[in-house]
Write a protein that holds these residues in place. Structure first.
Motif, short mmCIF file in Angstrom:
data_model
loop_
_atom_site.label_atom_id
_atom_site.label_comp_id
_atom_site.label_asym_id
_atom_site.label_seq_id
_atom_site.Cartn_x
_atom_site.Cartn_y
_atom_site.Cartn_z
N GLY A 1 8.08 25.11 8.34
CA GLY A 1 9.22 24.41 8.93
C GLY A 1 9.13 22.91 8.93
O GLY A 1 10.10 22.23 9.29
N VAL A 2 7.98 22.34 8.53
CA VAL A 2 7.84 20.88 8.52
C VAL A 2 8.46 20.33 7.24
O VAL A 2 8.12 20.74 6.13
N VAL A 3 9.38 19.40 7.39
CA VAL A 3 10.03 18.75 6.24
C VAL A 3 9.50 17.32 6.16
O VAL A 3 9.60 16.55 7.12
N ARG A 4 8.96 16.97 5.01
CA ARG A 4 8.37 15.64 4.84
C ARG A 4 9.17 14.83 3.82
O ARG A 4 9.69 15.37 2.84
N TRP A 5 9.19 13.53 4.06
CA TRP A 5 9.92 12.61 3.20
C TRP A 5 9.01 11.50 2.71
O TRP A 5 8.08 11.08 3.42
N ILE A 6 9.26 11.01 1.51
CA ILE A 6 8.69 9.75 1.05
C ILE A 6 9.53 8.63 1.66
O ILE A 6 10.76 8.61 1.50
N PRO B 1 0.81 -1.21 0.00
CA PRO B 1 0.00 0.00 0.00
C PRO B 1 0.85 1.27 0.00
O PRO B 1 2.04 1.24 0.30
N PHE B 2 0.20 2.38 -0.33
CA PHE B 2 0.83 3.69 -0.18
C PHE B 2 -0.19 4.63 0.46
O PHE B 2 -1.40 4.42 0.37
N SER B 3 0.31 5.66 1.16
CA SER B 3 -0.59 6.54 1.89
C SER B 3 0.02 7.92 2.07
O SER B 3 1.22 8.05 2.34
N LEU B 4 -0.84 8.93 1.95
CA LEU B 4 -0.45 10.31 2.27
C LEU B 4 -0.62 10.61 3.75
O LEU B 4 0.09 11.44 4.31
N THR B 5 -1.58 9.94 4.39
CA THR B 5 -2.03 10.38 5.71
C THR B 5 -1.79 9.38 6.83
O THR B 5 -2.11 9.65 7.98
N GLN B 6 -1.23 8.20 6.51
CA GLN B 6 -1.00 7.17 7.52
C GLN B 6 0.47 6.77 7.54
O GLN B 6 1.13 6.75 6.51
N ARG B 7 0.92 6.40 8.71
CA ARG B 7 2.28 5.85 8.85
C ARG B 7 2.18 4.34 8.69
O ARG B 7 1.87 3.63 9.64
N LEU B 8 2.41 3.86 7.49
CA LEU B 8 2.21 2.45 7.19
C LEU B 8 3.36 1.60 7.76
O LEU B 8 4.53 1.94 7.58
N VAL C 1 4.15 -1.33 6.62
CA VAL C 1 4.76 -1.84 5.39
C VAL C 1 4.15 -1.06 4.23
O VAL C 1 2.92 -0.96 4.12
N GLY C 2 5.00 -0.49 3.38
CA GLY C 2 4.49 0.27 2.25
C GLY C 2 5.25 1.56 2.05
O GLY C 2 6.33 1.77 2.62
N VAL C 3 4.68 2.45 1.24
CA VAL C 3 5.29 3.73 0.90
C VAL C 3 4.39 4.84 1.43
O VAL C 3 3.20 4.89 1.10
N SER C 4 4.94 5.68 2.26
CA SER C 4 4.12 6.72 2.88
C SER C 4 4.93 7.98 3.11
O SER C 4 6.10 8.07 2.73
N ILE C 5 4.28 8.96 3.73
CA ILE C 5 4.90 10.26 4.01
C ILE C 5 5.25 10.33 5.50
O ILE C 5 4.44 9.93 6.35
N GLU C 6 6.42 10.83 5.78
CA GLU C 6 6.85 11.00 7.17
C GLU C 6 7.32 12.43 7.40
O GLU C 6 8.27 12.87 6.75
N ARG D 1 14.47 6.32 3.48
CA ARG D 1 14.00 7.59 2.93
C ARG D 1 14.31 7.63 1.43
O ARG D 1 15.44 7.36 1.02
N ILE D 2 13.31 8.02 0.64
CA ILE D 2 13.47 8.02 -0.81
C ILE D 2 13.75 9.42 -1.34
O ILE D 2 14.71 9.64 -2.08
N ALA D 3 12.90 10.39 -1.00
CA ALA D 3 13.05 11.76 -1.51
C ALA D 3 12.26 12.71 -0.63
O ALA D 3 11.28 12.32 0.02
N GLU D 4 12.66 13.96 -0.65
CA GLU D 4 11.95 15.00 0.11
C GLU D 4 10.73 15.45 -0.70
O GLU D 4 10.83 15.76 -1.90
N VAL D 5 9.58 15.51 -0.05
CA VAL D 5 8.33 15.84 -0.73
C VAL D 5 8.40 17.21 -1.40
O VAL D 5 7.95 17.39 -2.54
N ALA D 6 8.97 18.19 -0.72
CA ALA D 6 9.01 19.55 -1.25
C ALA D 6 9.85 19.66 -2.52
O ALA D 6 9.73 20.64 -3.26
N LYS D 7 10.67 18.67 -2.79
CA LYS D 7 11.55 18.73 -3.96
C LYS D 7 11.04 17.90 -5.15
O LYS D 7 11.74 17.77 -6.16
#
Length: 480
Positions: free
Chosen positions: A273-278, A242-249, A251-256, A289-295
């Motif tokens: 000031g919040v830095v989010r990562w895939i 699974p993948f999710s924008l709003t949950q800390r999975l 197992v899967g791909v999500s945003i932290e 960590r795969i990539a920074e969301v803002a980038k």
């Protein structure tokens, strides 16, 4: 469907020419089938007919003859857009003749494993992005399907060393029975195309065919934030990713850290000031960590979701996490999907002609800061478009409406209290009407504003495709 060589010497009817129909007709001709290719358009509007006829195929244009499908017909291959109420398809059902789309044929033909990607919105961007990620990881993808290139053509080119990355519509999937992608990716499900499917149940069931034949050797990639998607995917026998924008999975791909949950068309609160990562979390408990969301290379919350899906599909295909950062950051918008057109007289113009339903338009509008002038309207499929009320009320400076749904769009604008509304009546041909709409939007906009074409409707009331509509919009903006 039988193996292709079993159609040698048997009649195969291909219903609907265009690119995919012509590709399927050639394929069956090459394996020795007796092919009859049919299109209800007149001969002069079927440019593929001459080439197919020169190869020895039987071509019937200008309508669907009553005797097109007979007891001798072994298979009917239909263009995905042709409804199941069409006479040849009904006749095939009466005679017990199997009816499929080219997706079924390609799935049987392809030596390459297939990544099938579907959903109500985001298919093209996710498919293109997945192709870019796999290319960067050295996995030699071939991108095809509903994105433009016929899947049958791509399947014939592919080898076992490729990945066939396929954008798949509900129309295509409905005509499958044994199709089995190695990786199946379901992005989201919204109420759309009900004029074709007849009900939401049939639409969801058509999308669910993506998972129907998967086994434990396959992978189901799905949006854990969409309850209908989650229910469909979790019935699959495949490994779940699974993948999710709003949950800390786990197992899967999500945003932290996870993004706040919002309704379609709403904007998330500012979080300075919040830095989010895939982040990818594997079954063994490891985290990467795969990539920074803002980038990410393209903006918008919906494109973060598309990125998550593309990452999950690529990891399932064996891509190294380290190879994904650069193509995630360098990817740019696909044509007609929040495509930046340019800045003219201080106003920025964006082409989102692919937004053919209200959810897509609401999502697109929410991707921009106000003030925004929206150009919307098109084929009337019976919706009242009231799903757009919140974004019309909260996000728009002005609306320019055209096409069959122009008066419905005005009613939504009136309900939203929007006062700057221009209704463009048909003027000249369709291109002239859209050019006038662009001029009216430019008149409402001021330096610093954005003009967005995001129609919320299909194009077929005025244009042969959303691509034609988008290109005319871009040409119009460049001539302001």
């Amino acid at each position: 469907m039988r193996p292709l060589d079993e159609y040698r010497g048997r009649q195969v009817v291909v219903l609907g020419l265009a690119r995919s129909g012509a590709a399927a007709a050639k394929l069956f001709h090459n394996v020795g089938a007796i092919v009859v290719a049919n299109d209800r358009k007149p001969r002069e509007e079927c440019p593929e007919a001459e080439e197919l006829e020169a190869l020895g195929l039987s071509i019937v244009c200008g309508g669907h003859p009553d005797d097109l499908v007979t007891e001798q017909t072994a298979l009917l291959v239909k263009n995905p857009g042709i409804p199941y109420t069409a006479q040849p398809i009904r006749r095939a059902a009466e005679l017990g003749v199997e009816t499929v789309t080219e997706v079924e044929v390609a799935g049987m033909l392809s030596p390459a494993p297939i990544i099938g990607i579907t959903g109500s919105n985001g298919k093209t961007t996710t498919t293109s992005w997945t192709g870019a990620l796999l290319e960067a990881a050295g996995l030699t993808p071939i991108v095809a399907g509903n994105i433009g290139r016929p899947l049958v053509d791509a399947a014939q080119e592919a080898t076992a060393h490729n990945w066939l990355v396929a954008e798949l519509s509900s129309f295509q999937l409905k005509g499958t029975s044994a199709f089995r992608p190695r990786i199946a990716c379901l992005l989201n499900l919204a109420e759309t195309h009900l004029d074709y499917h007849g009900s939401m149940e049939d639409y969801v069931a058509s999308k669910a065919k993506l998972f129907a034949n998967q086994t434990s050797d396959d992978t189901a990639v799905y949006n854990a934030d969409d309850p209908v998607v989650r229910e469909v995917a979790e019935r699959s026998e495949a490994r779940k990713l699974p993948f999710s924008l709003t949950q800390r999975l786990p197992v899967g791909v999500s945003i932290e850290p996870p993004l706040p949950a919002v309704k379609p068309g709403e904007s998330a609160p500012e979080e300075p000031g919040v830095v989010r990562w895939i982040v990818y979390r594997a079954e063994d408990g490891s985290e990467r960590r795969i990539a920074e969301v803002a980038k990410l290379g393209i903006p918008g919350r919906h494109n973060v979701m598309n990125a998550l899906a593309a990452v999950a599909a690529s990891l399932a295909a064996g891509a190294s996490p380290a190879a994904l950062k650069k193509p995630l950051e360098e990817f740019r918008a696909v044509e007609h999907r929040l495509e930046y057109v340019g800045e003219f007289h201080g106003v920025r113009y964006y082409n989102d002609s692919k937004a053919t339903n209200p959810v897509a338009t609401a999502t697109a509008v929410a991707s921009f800061p106000a003030p925004l002038v929206l150009i919307a309207g098109g084929l009337d499929r019976g919706s009242d478009y009231m799903e757009l009320l919140p974004v019309f009320r909260d996000r728009l400076k002005g609306l320019v409406a055209f096409g069959q749904t122009r008066d419905k769009m005005r009613k939504v604008a009136d309900a939203a209290g929007l006062t700057s509304v221009i209704i463009v009546e048909p003027e000249g041909d369709a291109a002239d009407t859209l050019r006038l709409a662009v001029k009216e939007a430019a008149r409402l906009a001021e330096p610093g504003d954005t003009v967005l074409l995001s129609p919320a409707c299909a194009s077929w009331d005025m244009f042969p495709s959303y691509e034609v509509r988008g290109r005319i919009f871009k040409e119009s903006a460049h001539t302001l």
